[in-house]
Design a protein around this motif. Structure first.
Motif, mmCIF file in Angstrom:
data_model
loop_
_atom_site.group_PDB
_atom_site.id
_atom_site.type_symbol
_atom_site.label_atom_id
_atom_site.label_comp_id
_atom_site.label_asym_id
_atom_site.label_seq_id
_atom_site.Cartn_x
_atom_site.Cartn_y
_atom_site.Cartn_z
ATOM 1 N N ASP A 1 13.175 66.721 42.119
ATOM 2 C CA ASP A 1 13.344 66.210 40.758
ATOM 3 C C ASP A 1 13.767 64.750 40.830
ATOM 4 N N HIS A 2 13.059 63.904 40.090
ATOM 5 C CA HIS A 2 13.345 62.470 40.108
ATOM 6 C C HIS A 2 13.420 61.979 38.665
ATOM 7 N N ASN A 3 14.340 61.114 38.376
ATOM 8 C CA ASN A 3 14.540 60.568 37.018
ATOM 9 C C ASN A 3 14.836 61.665 36.002
ATOM 10 N N ASN A 4 15.684 62.601 36.365
ATOM 11 C CA ASN A 4 16.118 63.686 35.469
ATOM 12 C C ASN A 4 14.960 64.466 34.868
ATOM 13 N N GLY A 5 14.041 64.867 35.695
ATOM 14 C CA GLY A 5 12.941 65.712 35.245
ATOM 15 C C GLY A 5 11.741 64.979 34.697
ATOM 16 N N LYS A 6 11.785 63.657 34.660
ATOM 17 C CA LYS A 6 10.627 62.911 34.166
ATOM 18 C C LYS A 6 9.470 62.961 35.147
ATOM 19 N N SER A 7 9.781 63.096 36.422
ATOM 20 C CA SER A 7 8.742 63.245 37.429
ATOM 21 C C SER A 7 9.240 64.172 38.532
ATOM 22 N N THR A 8 8.348 65.028 38.995
ATOM 23 C CA THR A 8 8.680 65.960 40.070
ATOM 24 C C THR A 8 7.645 65.814 41.179
ATOM 25 N N TYR A 9 8.096 66.010 42.404
ATOM 26 C CA TYR A 9 7.241 65.844 43.573
ATOM 27 C C TYR A 9 7.333 67.102 44.431
ATOM 28 N N SER A 10 6.184 67.570 44.883
ATOM 29 C CA SER A 10 6.179 68.765 45.715
ATOM 30 C C SER A 10 6.789 68.431 47.078
ATOM 31 N N ILE A 11 7.509 69.397 47.629
ATOM 32 C CA ILE A 11 8.171 69.177 48.911
ATOM 33 C C ILE A 11 8.070 70.431 49.766
ATOM 34 N N PHE A 12 7.726 70.225 51.022
ATOM 35 C CA PHE A 12 7.658 71.278 52.029
ATOM 36 C C PHE A 12 8.682 70.931 53.098
ATOM 37 N N THR B 1 6.419 74.674 61.182
ATOM 38 C CA THR B 1 6.292 75.717 60.164
ATOM 39 C C THR B 1 6.799 75.200 58.821
ATOM 40 N N LEU B 2 6.101 74.237 58.261
ATOM 41 C CA LEU B 2 6.474 73.733 56.937
ATOM 42 C C LEU B 2 6.215 74.810 55.893
ATOM 43 N N SER B 3 7.141 74.982 54.967
ATOM 44 C CA SER B 3 6.931 75.909 53.858
ATOM 45 C C SER B 3 7.439 75.253 52.576
ATOM 46 N N ARG B 4 6.831 75.633 51.479
ATOM 47 C CA ARG B 4 7.150 75.044 50.177
ATOM 48 C C ARG B 4 8.561 75.441 49.752
ATOM 49 N N LEU C 1 17.393 70.533 66.432
ATOM 50 C CA LEU C 1 18.291 70.062 65.364
ATOM 51 C C LEU C 1 17.616 68.983 64.522
ATOM 52 N N THR C 2 16.426 69.304 64.067
ATOM 53 C CA THR C 2 15.593 68.371 63.311
ATOM 54 C C THR C 2 15.105 69.041 62.036
ATOM 55 N N THR C 3 15.070 68.282 60.961
ATOM 56 C CA THR C 3 14.498 68.766 59.706
ATOM 57 C C THR C 3 13.242 67.964 59.402
ATOM 58 N N TRP C 4 12.144 68.671 59.184
ATOM 59 C CA TRP C 4 10.861 68.053 58.852
ATOM 60 C C TRP C 4 10.633 68.247 57.355
ATOM 61 N N SER C 5 10.225 67.191 56.678
ATOM 62 C CA SER C 5 9.945 67.273 55.242
ATOM 63 C C SER C 5 8.616 66.586 54.942
ATOM 64 N N LEU C 6 7.778 67.279 54.209
ATOM 65 C CA LEU C 6 6.538 66.701 53.709
ATOM 66 C C LEU C 6 6.693 66.593 52.205
ATOM 67 N N VAL C 7 6.639 65.379 51.686
ATOM 68 C CA VAL C 7 6.859 65.178 50.262
ATOM 69 C C VAL C 7 5.705 64.367 49.683
ATOM 70 N N SER C 8 5.309 64.741 48.496
ATOM 71 C CA SER C 8 4.265 64.022 47.793
ATOM 72 C C SER C 8 4.816 62.702 47.259
ATOM 73 N N ASN D 1 -0.257 58.821 49.782
ATOM 74 C CA ASN D 1 -0.265 60.097 49.068
ATOM 75 C C ASN D 1 0.923 60.984 49.442
ATOM 76 N N TYR D 2 1.290 61.007 50.724
ATOM 77 C CA TYR D 2 2.367 61.874 51.195
ATOM 78 C C TYR D 2 3.202 61.131 52.234
ATOM 79 N N PHE D 3 4.447 61.585 52.359
ATOM 80 C CA PHE D 3 5.323 61.093 53.419
ATOM 81 C C PHE D 3 5.775 62.276 54.258
ATOM 82 N N LEU D 4 5.780 62.078 55.571
ATOM 83 C CA LEU D 4 6.334 63.053 56.498
ATOM 84 C C LEU D 4 7.619 62.446 57.032
ATOM 85 N N LYS D 5 8.748 63.052 56.648
ATOM 86 C CA LYS D 5 10.061 62.557 57.042
ATOM 87 C C LYS D 5 10.630 63.491 58.100
ATOM 88 N N ILE D 6 11.052 62.919 59.218
ATOM 89 C CA ILE D 6 11.609 63.695 60.315
ATOM 90 C C ILE D 6 13.044 63.233 60.503
#
Length: 161
Positions: A51-62, A42-45, A70-77, A114-119
């Motif tokens: 925030d990366h480089n103090n706001g110079k670039s931002t990446y969407s994360i679910f 159940t990934l949700s936004r 006891l696991t955290t799933w992250s989908l990041v652009s 394009n995306y990374f799925l981090k578990i």
């Protein structure tokens, strides 16, 4: 006076996680929906982007926290496109601005991903293979593969909390 040296190798344990690279051209919310559907998660936004480089670039994360495992799933652009304007100095009557789109990557070693799925929770090999096979069944994903996080130069960019 003697010098005392503290060795903290045992104090700070390396966080274990699995990292899967995803190559696809669909929007982030569609990918999150397809992963939710095929993996039973159940990934949700998150309310704010990464925030990366103090706001110079931002990446969407679910994100989704599986409290049973006891696991955290992250989908990041991995791609951030920033539109900037550059003044063009033509000898003309009007001011001209040209739109330039700059592309930055969260993990520069993998520019084509394009995306990374981090578990966050070290999975055994068979569980990671099962997840990877289910991800590859999604027709919108061109390819997906596991990445050894110990070989990443910019693994600090994958710290989301």
């Amino acid at each position: 006076m003697p010098v005392h040296k503290l060795i903290l190798d045992d104090v700070f344990e390396e966080v274990r996680y699995s990292l899967i690279a995803l190559h696809c051209t669909i929007e982030d919310y569609r990918l999150a929906y397809l992963l939710n559907k095929n993996l039973g998660i159940t990934l949700s936004r998150k309310s704010s982007d990464l925030d990366h480089n103090n706001g110079k670039s931002t990446y969407s994360i679910f994100e989704w926290e599986d409290e049973k495992q006891l696991t955290t799933w992250s989908l990041v652009s991995n791609v951030c496109k920033i539109e900037t304007y550059q003044q063009i100095d033509y000898q003309s009557l009007f001011d001209n601005q040209e739109t330039i789109i700059k592309k930055t990557n969260l993990i520069p070693e993998y520019k084509r991903v394009n995306y990374f799925l981090k578990i966050d929770n070290q999975l055994n090999f068979s569980r990671e293979k099962y997840i990877l096979n289910n991800v590859l069944k999604i027709p919108q994903i061109a390819t997906a593969y596991s990445i050894d996080s110990n070989k990443l130069k910019s693994k600090d960019n994958l710290i989301f909390s």
